[in-house]
Design an enzyme around this catalytic site. Sequence first.
Site, mmCIF file in Angstrom:
data_model
loop_
_atom_site.group_PDB
_atom_site.id
_atom_site.type_symbol
_atom_site.label_atom_id
_atom_site.label_comp_id
_atom_site.label_asym_id
_atom_site.label_seq_id
_atom_site.Cartn_x
_atom_site.Cartn_y
_atom_site.Cartn_z
ATOM 1 N N LYS A 1 0.840 -1.209 0.000
ATOM 2 C CA LYS A 1 0.000 0.000 0.000
ATOM 3 C C LYS A 1 0.866 1.247 0.000
ATOM 4 O O LYS A 1 0.619 2.205 -0.745
ATOM 5 C CB LYS A 1 -0.935 -0.001 1.230
ATOM 6 C CG LYS A 1 -2.033 -1.051 1.136
ATOM 7 C CD LYS A 1 -2.771 -1.227 2.467
ATOM 8 C CE LYS A 1 -3.701 -2.433 2.403
ATOM 9 N NZ LYS A 1 -4.334 -2.774 3.686
ATOM 10 N N GLN B 1 -4.236 -1.424 9.953
ATOM 11 C CA GLN B 1 -4.115 -2.743 9.326
ATOM 12 C C GLN B 1 -4.682 -3.817 10.264
ATOM 13 O O GLN B 1 -4.287 -3.908 11.424
ATOM 14 C CB GLN B 1 -2.641 -3.033 8.994
ATOM 15 C CG GLN B 1 -2.421 -4.325 8.243
ATOM 16 C CD GLN B 1 -3.089 -4.361 6.864
ATOM 17 O OE1 GLN B 1 -3.025 -3.397 6.111
ATOM 18 N NE2 GLN B 1 -3.744 -5.458 6.546
ATOM 19 N N ASP C 1 -10.762 3.110 4.574
ATOM 20 C CA ASP C 1 -11.008 1.668 4.437
ATOM 21 C C ASP C 1 -12.508 1.379 4.337
ATOM 22 O O ASP C 1 -12.905 0.290 3.946
ATOM 23 C CB ASP C 1 -10.437 0.914 5.652
ATOM 24 C CG ASP C 1 -9.183 0.119 5.305
ATOM 25 O OD1 ASP C 1 -8.954 -0.128 4.106
ATOM 26 O OD2 ASP C 1 -8.440 -0.246 6.239
#
Length: 290
Positions: free
Chosen positions: A53, A97, A120
């Site tokens: 990412k 994460q 997200d």
Amino acid sequence: MPAAIIDGKETARKIRAGIGVRAATLRKEGIFPCLAVILAGEDPASLSYVGAKEKALAEAGMESRDIRLPQSVGEGELLSLIDQLNRDPAVHGILVQLPLPRHIREDKVIAAIDPAKDVDGFHPFSVGSLVLGQPGFLPCTPHGVLTLLRELPVPLAGAHAVVVGRSNIVGRPLANLLCRRDINATVTLCHTGTRNLEDICREADILIAAAGKPGLVSGAMVREGAVVIDVGVNRVEDPAAKKGYRLRGDVDFDSVAEKAAYITPVPGGVGPMTIAMLLQNVLIAAEPKN
Ligand code: NAD
């Protein structure tokens, strides 16, 4: 005729190039799109996702603030870090994460993120907006799948889409997206409690596997001419591979490719699209709101 392969890598590359252009325009205006990436612990898969990412952000001319925390970090410490990032105007998006260490409540941490920085799309506000068909950040993997489907010369409206897997990050939001009025698919959501999974899958015009079970969907479960999207990314032991494992999807590629009209490979299908959609969300978060 064997299925045409859906090239997620190439579609993602084009999207990322477009994002790069928009990011350059923002930089000229003095806005430097920035994603804070929080990783707690050293789970090898998480380390590799975070690395991918951050690399993609840099390639698109965007910044990342890399925050690494020990496995032992306390929930309170993580929550106060998120509070700081929420208030930091130089940070446009916040990504935590997952999975987090077991002593930390994931739902509490996700709910602490400012929905305006929830790139997200996991915050309850974003999830609610998705279900209601209102504007908000879409979760990256379901959005990536939808983007791939929209590129195909196959109508989504009225199609029977079968989603296998009901997780909060893939299956459930994807099922909700596909049945939204602007897409108009008829959706069946399958999970571990589903009876006759094989029969239901065989009825799908569009079959999406997101169960985390290598090779779960076989050719016998697929209707001739269906579109098959494989979200699964599973590490399976392979002594012949350099790393001792290889990646395998939830779909048994060889047998399914003989029957499907279109199929995504693993790797190179949904995975690259997830990252492209993340970059898109960071860009949207950084763009000035009027
Ligand atoms: P998860 O374990 O949270 O959820 C899996 C779901 O599948 C569960 O809801 C379960 O009910 C269902 N399921 C499991 N076995 C089943 C079976 N035999 N029959 C029917 N349903 C079954 O997993 P997740 O986080 O949604 O991820 C699913 C897969 O997608 C994993 O392989 C993961 O690595 C992959 N993934 C890929 C990306 C990407 O970018 N490509 C992103 C996220 C997840």
